[in-house]
Design a protein around this motif. Structure first.
Motif, mmCIF file in Angstrom:
data_model
loop_
_atom_site.group_PDB
_atom_site.id
_atom_site.type_symbol
_atom_site.label_atom_id
_atom_site.label_comp_id
_atom_site.label_asym_id
_atom_site.label_seq_id
_atom_site.Cartn_x
_atom_site.Cartn_y
_atom_site.Cartn_z
ATOM 1 N N UNK A 104 0.102 -18.446 -28.100
ATOM 2 C CA UNK A 104 1.222 -18.427 -29.059
ATOM 3 C C UNK A 104 1.624 -16.992 -29.396
ATOM 4 N N UNK A 105 2.919 -16.716 -29.286
ATOM 5 C CA UNK A 105 3.409 -15.337 -29.383
ATOM 6 C C UNK A 105 4.601 -15.236 -30.329
ATOM 7 N N UNK B 130 4.030 -21.003 -26.863
ATOM 8 C CA UNK B 130 5.056 -21.009 -27.898
ATOM 9 C C UNK B 130 5.518 -19.588 -28.175
ATOM 10 N N UNK B 131 6.816 -19.432 -28.428
ATOM 11 C CA UNK B 131 7.393 -18.091 -28.613
ATOM 12 C C UNK B 131 8.405 -18.119 -29.750
ATOM 13 N N UNK C 252 1.977 -16.369 -39.547
ATOM 14 C CA UNK C 252 2.733 -17.481 -38.974
ATOM 15 C C UNK C 252 2.278 -17.768 -37.546
ATOM 16 N N UNK C 253 2.036 -16.715 -36.781
ATOM 17 C CA UNK C 253 1.580 -16.900 -35.410
ATOM 18 C C UNK C 253 0.180 -17.489 -35.381
ATOM 19 N N UNK C 254 -0.671 -17.043 -36.301
ATOM 20 C CA UNK C 254 -2.015 -17.592 -36.412
ATOM 21 C C UNK C 254 -1.948 -19.091 -36.706
ATOM 22 N N UNK C 255 -1.073 -19.474 -37.616
ATOM 23 C CA UNK C 255 -0.937 -20.900 -37.978
ATOM 24 C C UNK C 255 -0.544 -21.738 -36.768
ATOM 25 N N UNK C 256 0.342 -21.214 -35.944
ATOM 26 C CA UNK C 256 0.753 -21.941 -34.741
ATOM 27 C C UNK C 256 -0.408 -22.082 -33.768
ATOM 28 N N UNK C 257 -1.202 -21.014 -33.655
ATOM 29 C CA UNK C 257 -2.350 -21.092 -32.764
ATOM 30 C C UNK C 257 -3.369 -22.103 -33.267
ATOM 31 N N UNK D 19 11.500 -13.857 -23.857
ATOM 32 C CA UNK D 19 10.877 -15.176 -23.955
ATOM 33 C C UNK D 19 10.420 -15.699 -22.595
ATOM 34 N N UNK D 20 11.028 -15.200 -21.517
ATOM 35 C CA UNK D 20 10.644 -15.649 -20.180
ATOM 36 C C UNK D 20 9.293 -15.088 -19.732
#
Length: 276
Positions: A213-214, A240-241, A267-272, A234-235
């Motif tokens: 997740x980025x 997730x980006x 926020x990125x941590x939460x997605x991970x 994004x490519x």
């Protein structure tokens, strides 16, 4: 156990390890010309959220890790330095980086996704779209790189009110930032090593796509990195980006917008965590 330093290939790297000792680790990578202290306002926010932060003074900045030739500053070495730090921590980490720290972090996240739970890049995109953008307007914004590659000259003009300081003021630094640069970079002897990263650009290895997740955080008053450098970023990510644009903020996101920097990391941590 708190880490104050670690060793790789005979080089000793200084580390600022702070926050809850039992918190999940977040590794923070600084850029040029700054040290681990650039995260001084971001780290406390992460600590309040329960995370431990580990910020190294990277190659060329730590007194015990200053190779004498530019061959010692290749991006592959910079990536392996971070991998060694994560090995020292002993578990996968959440990773964030700004400026050159972002460039290195892309390499770490792409090469060792097993060690990186999430990746938050600030200012500098993945090397592939960045290199592509050099055919357009970004080439002019990056003209300073040629200046940094002139032997000895950048060091000679780094003194009080010299060309280096004027460049930094033009990028968004104030008097306090300049004083910190004089003390923590010039007087500390870290400038030649920091410039070594630019002088070893010809050694940069190919960086693959990132699967973790980025988040890409960029600011619209960045004089070094234009919006076109992020086109197609994004490519370069298969996971997730998310792209976040900050308005009215200069290049120096960790020090000028620490809350936004911390929010992006969290926020990125939460997605991970949701993915796991």
């Amino acid at each position: 156990m708190t880490i104050s330093s670690y060793v790789r290939d005979g080089l000793t790297f200084d580390v600022i390890d702070s926050g809850p000792a039992d918190g999940d680790p977040v590794v923070l990578l600084h850029g040029f010309p700054e040290r681990a202290t650039c995260w001084r306002e971001v780290s406390p926010i992460l600590h309040e959220a329960g995370f431990r932060t580990i910020a190294p003074d990277q190659r060329g900045y730590s007194p015990g890790a200053r190779p004498r030739t530019r061959l010692g500053y290749g991006a592959g070495q910079l990536v392996e330095d971070v991998v060694a730090l994560i090995d020292e921590i002993g578990r996968p980490v959440y990773l964030a980086g700004h400026d050159w720290g972002s460039a290195v972090g892309w390499g770490v996240a792409a090469k060792r996704p097993d060690l990186v739970r999430s990746w938050t890049a600030m200012s500098v995109p993945h090397p592939v779209p960045f290199a592509r953008s050099m055919k357009g307007p970004q080439r002019r914004k990056s003209a300073y790189i040629a200046f940094f590659n002139i032997p000895f000259v950048p060091e000679l003009v780094s003194g009080r009110d010299g060309r280096m300081e004027r460049m930094m003021r033009g990028s968004g630094w104030n008097d306090e930032d300049i004083e910190r640069f004089r003390e923590e970079i010039v007087d500390y002897g870290a400038l030649p090593g920091g410039l070594g990263w630019y002088r070893a650009l010809f050694l940069a290895p190919r960086v693959g796509r990132v699967s973790v997740p980025t988040t890409m955080l960029w600011s619209d008053r960045d004089v070094a990195i234009g919006r076109t450098a992020l086109e197609g970023n994004e490519n370069s990510v298969t996971g997730t980006y998310e792209f976040i644009e900050l308005t009215g903020v200069s290049h120096w996101i960790p020090t000028k917008a620490p809350q936004a920097a911390a929010d992006a990391i969290l926020s990125t941590i939460a997605k991970a965590d949701r993915r796991e």
